[in-house]
Each structure stands twice: as structure tokens, then as C-alpha cells.
Design a protein around this motif. Sequence first.
Motif, PDB file in Angstrom:
ATOM      1  N   ARG A   1       0.833  -1.209   0.000  1.00 32.01           N
ATOM      2  CA  ARG A   1       0.000   0.000   0.000  1.00 32.01           C
ATOM      3  C   ARG A   1       0.864   1.255   0.000  1.00 32.01           C
ATOM      4  O   ARG A   1       0.527   2.246  -0.671  1.00 32.01           O
ATOM      5  N   LEU A   2       1.970   1.216   0.730  1.00 30.77           N
ATOM      6  CA  LEU A   2       2.868   2.356   0.741  1.00 30.77           C
ATOM      7  C   LEU A   2       3.476   2.573  -0.638  1.00 30.77           C
ATOM      8  O   LEU A   2       3.572   3.712  -1.121  1.00 30.77           O
ATOM      9  N   ASN A   3       3.863   1.495  -1.307  1.00 26.91           N
ATOM     10  CA  ASN A   3       4.416   1.612  -2.657  1.00 26.91           C
ATOM     11  C   ASN A   3       3.396   2.184  -3.626  1.00 26.91           C
ATOM     12  O   ASN A   3       3.739   2.999  -4.497  1.00 26.91           O
ATOM     13  N   ARG A   4       2.150   1.745  -3.492  1.00 30.21           N
ATOM     14  CA  ARG A   4       1.105   2.292  -4.376  1.00 30.21           C
ATOM     15  C   ARG A   4       0.925   3.786  -4.130  1.00 30.21           C
ATOM     16  O   ARG A   4       0.795   4.578  -5.076  1.00 30.21           O
ATOM     17  N   GLN A   5       0.900   4.178  -2.853  1.00 28.85           N
ATOM     18  CA  GLN A   5       0.741   5.596  -2.545  1.00 28.85           C
ATOM     19  C   GLN A   5       1.903   6.410  -3.104  1.00 28.85           C
ATOM     20  O   GLN A   5       1.699   7.520  -3.620  1.00 28.85           O
TER      21      GLN A   5
END
Length: 554
Positions: free
Chosen positions: A272-276
Motif C-alpha cells: 500500500r505504501l508503494n502504491r501511494q
Amino acid sequence: MSSTGEDLKRQQRDALVDKMKAAKEQWDAEAAESPDGPDETDALLSKAIEMAIEQGKGWASSAEREKYLETLLDDEFIPPIFAENEEELEKSGLKDAFTTLHNEGETPGKNMLDFKEKGNKSIALGRKNEAGNIQYYRDAVNHYYEAIHWANRIVPKDEDFVPTIEELNAAEDDPFFTENELDEMRSIICSNCAMAHMLLKNWGFVRDEAKKAVSFNSQNIKAWYRLAKAYQMLKDWEEAGDAIDSGLEIEKDNKDLLKLQKLLGDKVRKARLNRQQRERARAERTARIKDVWRYCKDADISLGRVSLVATVKDDEDDEEGGDVVEARWHHHYPHTGQLPKRQLQGGKWTWPVLFVYPSHRQSDFIEHFAEDDIIALRMAEMFPEEEEGSGSETEMPWDYNNEFRCSNLAVYFEVHCIDNNEAGQQKPVIHPDSVERLTDQGSAMRFYESSRALKGDEGPEMATVARCMERKHLHHQRKAWIKKHGSLWAKPDPCPVVQVHPAATLSQVLRHSNMVVPNFLVTLMLFPNEHPAHQEFLKEHKCIGIVEPEEICK
């Protein structure tokens, strides 16, 4: 054959049918009058004659018979019983008959329940089987697929439907369902099918069936778990986390989901952090492209693009080989991923610039070249003049003759989109290897995002999407060019060039009426004045002008 002959044939056929009918009626009457009544043989004979009358009347004409024989002899004709897909069944002419065919005496609702039960039994047998025979699970998958097929044939009742006594009595053989009840049943079947695929480790099918199950009934907790498990095995961590969260919203104490959440927690958070981060970077790129486009529009700077792919299908790469495809790309078309930037102090713009040396097949990349910088100053840094009387050599190991001195170099840029300068002119046909003018902000943004995706910034799936979009764009270019010129081999003439005075600034080059910047990258070609490659270049490319320094222009 004449119409009289056809009429005679038809009359003979009708007479034969009438004779068969009369014989059947006589045999039926004699069988009924016999003391023992009609036996089994009489009944079979009567049925056979009836079928012969109804189905074996013969051909209406010889032309009809010939047409049928031609159909059978056609290589593309597939008997409906051997059809493998709906298209083949449609060609057979018997699609309606086959799609309405079902087991005699059984209804879609009963068939659905029967196949669902068969699937459940197959899974139970597979788990009991000590030899680990996975055929049971394959059978279960087929049974569940059959159950879904029949479920889709059921016509649901209204939610306020009140069955009659007769319908209640017949419910065992002809069960009825409301829309909600049918969706719940579909959800159970798809979820069970996902479980069978789990036992076979077909994780892609587990994901697909579980997604169908939750689409029919979002409260199916087992389907959410199986969907999360499928995403885990497919290493789609963020989607797995979403499925876990959706399931826990329904049953917050579900042990299986809680265990999976604990196991995948770190990976889900990282995904999720990578997507953000990707979304933030994409938003920043979008804002930068908008800023670049507005500036170029106000400053009258033209931007262009080339195709980011060299082929429209995979087998072209196999047929031609990588070296041939690579040879299509001109040396001044690489995409660096860099965009022009506005400096924080003073608000001046810098551009990525490529110096190309075709005579020696070398190049230099300058990431930040200010617009108000004089080109000669940059050239002097890279190619300093020989100190008087020193006889020193240049620093470039490939410059064997020491020709690359600032004062000994001629600078050019190629002229692209020469037919697309006039407002209101119809969009020209562009050769696939040529530069295409970017006409609006949207096309510039799509081009840049596709280039980033193809470089792998957005992951393999987005790279595949971008490749498909670029191949479609290339296909349309090829199609339009072939329609106008007959062949891709009918290539346009070599583009003309404009010489650049070394004392000119980059700003003057960018704002020249013939300048189109492909791929956001300013490309300048440098030749030693007396080098043979320089003479050959000018023979092939017509020089149509020169960019003079501002002082000379004034």
C-alpha cells in the motif's frame, strides 16, 4: 431440371407420404381390434412409421438436396455435436436446438442442485482418497461449472411471490428461487468451485471464482477468505489485504482471516505504501507535464513524439530479430524519462539535451541545459580549444584525429513535422518512423505516462497495457501510411536540417519555427567541418536555414 419435373417429383413424394399414412392407420386399427390388443412390436412399428412421415419426407427439390450435400462437404462445416465454442455452434445452424436441450424430465433448478451436490460429493471423496488422486477435484470443478450453467437458466420469481399448493408440491422436482435466493445459491456454487481450484492449486481460477462469489453475495465470508488466499499465492499483497479487510467487516472474529492478516500484515502495508508513492509520483509528473505544456504553448515551442514500440505484434520480434528492430530507431530518439524543469530561483527553464556525433557514432547527454546558455560555452567545456603551441590531444579516446575542437564543429538540428505547421490543416499522414507533433496537453500526458510505464515504473501489468496502446497507435499509423502510399517501404525523403550558430542560445533554437522537440529531448548533431561524414550528411539532408545569434539578428 424444369419446373414440370420438380412438380412431378413433389407429387410422387406426397403420394408416398399419403400411402404411408394410410398404411399406418390400417395397421393401428388392426392392432386395436386384435383380442390381445397392440403388442410392443406393433407400437414400435407405429412409432417408426410416424417418425418416417414427420422427419423423412425427403427433399423438397434436387436443388435443396445438393445444397445440403455441399454444406456437409464444406471443410469449414462442423457438425453441432462436435462444436467446441458458441461461434462454431452458430455456424452449424442448430444453436437454438442445442441451447434449449436439457435432460428429459428435469428442470434447470433441479439440475443446478443435483450438480452442486455432485460437486460436493466429489470433493468429499477426494479428501478421503488416501492415494491423493486429484481427479476427484477436477470432477468437482466440472460439476460446479455445470451447476452454474443451469443456475443461469433459471427464471427467478418476484420477491413477493407466493407459491400455490401445486407449486409447493412440485418444488422437489421443479424448485423455484427469488433473485436474492438465486444469487446466494450462485455465490455458494462459485465459492465451492474456488475451493476445488484451491485443492488443485489453480490460484488464478481461485481468484476468478471467488470474485464471482462475492459479487453475487458480498456476505459470503468463505469466498472472501478464498479470494484473500488466492491473492496471497499470486503475490498481489494489496489486493489480499483488501479482501481480508472486507471479510473482517462481516465477521471480525474469523480465525482464518485473522491468521492470514497477521501473516501478510507487513507485506500488505509495504504494498500500500508503494502504491501511494507511485500515485504521488504520478500526480507530480502530471503536474509537471501540465506546467511544461503551458510554458511551451505560451513560448511557442513545439513538442513531438515517436512510437515507443517498433512492432505491432510479438511474432514480428521473432521474425526480424532484435538487431533489425533496434536498427529502426534513430540515434536522436531515445527517451530519457527527463522533462524540462523550471528553476526555483529566477524561474528559468532547463532542458535535457543530447549532443550526437554521427561521424564517430558517439553522444553526450546533458541533463540540465539552461535556455539562456550559449551553445558555444557548453561546447567549449566539452571540446576545449587547443592551447597555442601545445600540440595537445583531445580528451575523447575515440577522437583519433583530434578534430573535436569547439571552433571546428558544425551544429545542426533536424526539421520534423514540416507539413503540420499551418492552423486548420488536416492532420497529415505520418510514417511510423517519423516524429509526430503533439497537438494537445492530453496527448503529451498520455505519451509521457506510456513511456514511464514501458520503462517498468508502474509494474508489469501497466507495462503490458501501455505496450498494447502503443502498438494500436503504431498500427493506425502504418495503416494510414499504407493506404496513402501503398507500402511501408515508401519512406519519406530525409528530413531537412537547420544549422545552428554556436553563439546562439538554446532558447533561440527552441523557438525556431522549424524546431519540434521529440520526446522532450533537444537533439543537436555535431560534425567536424572537414570530416567526410559531414559532407555526406549535407548531401542527404538539405540545409534550409541557420539560427543566428541575437546580436547578428539585430
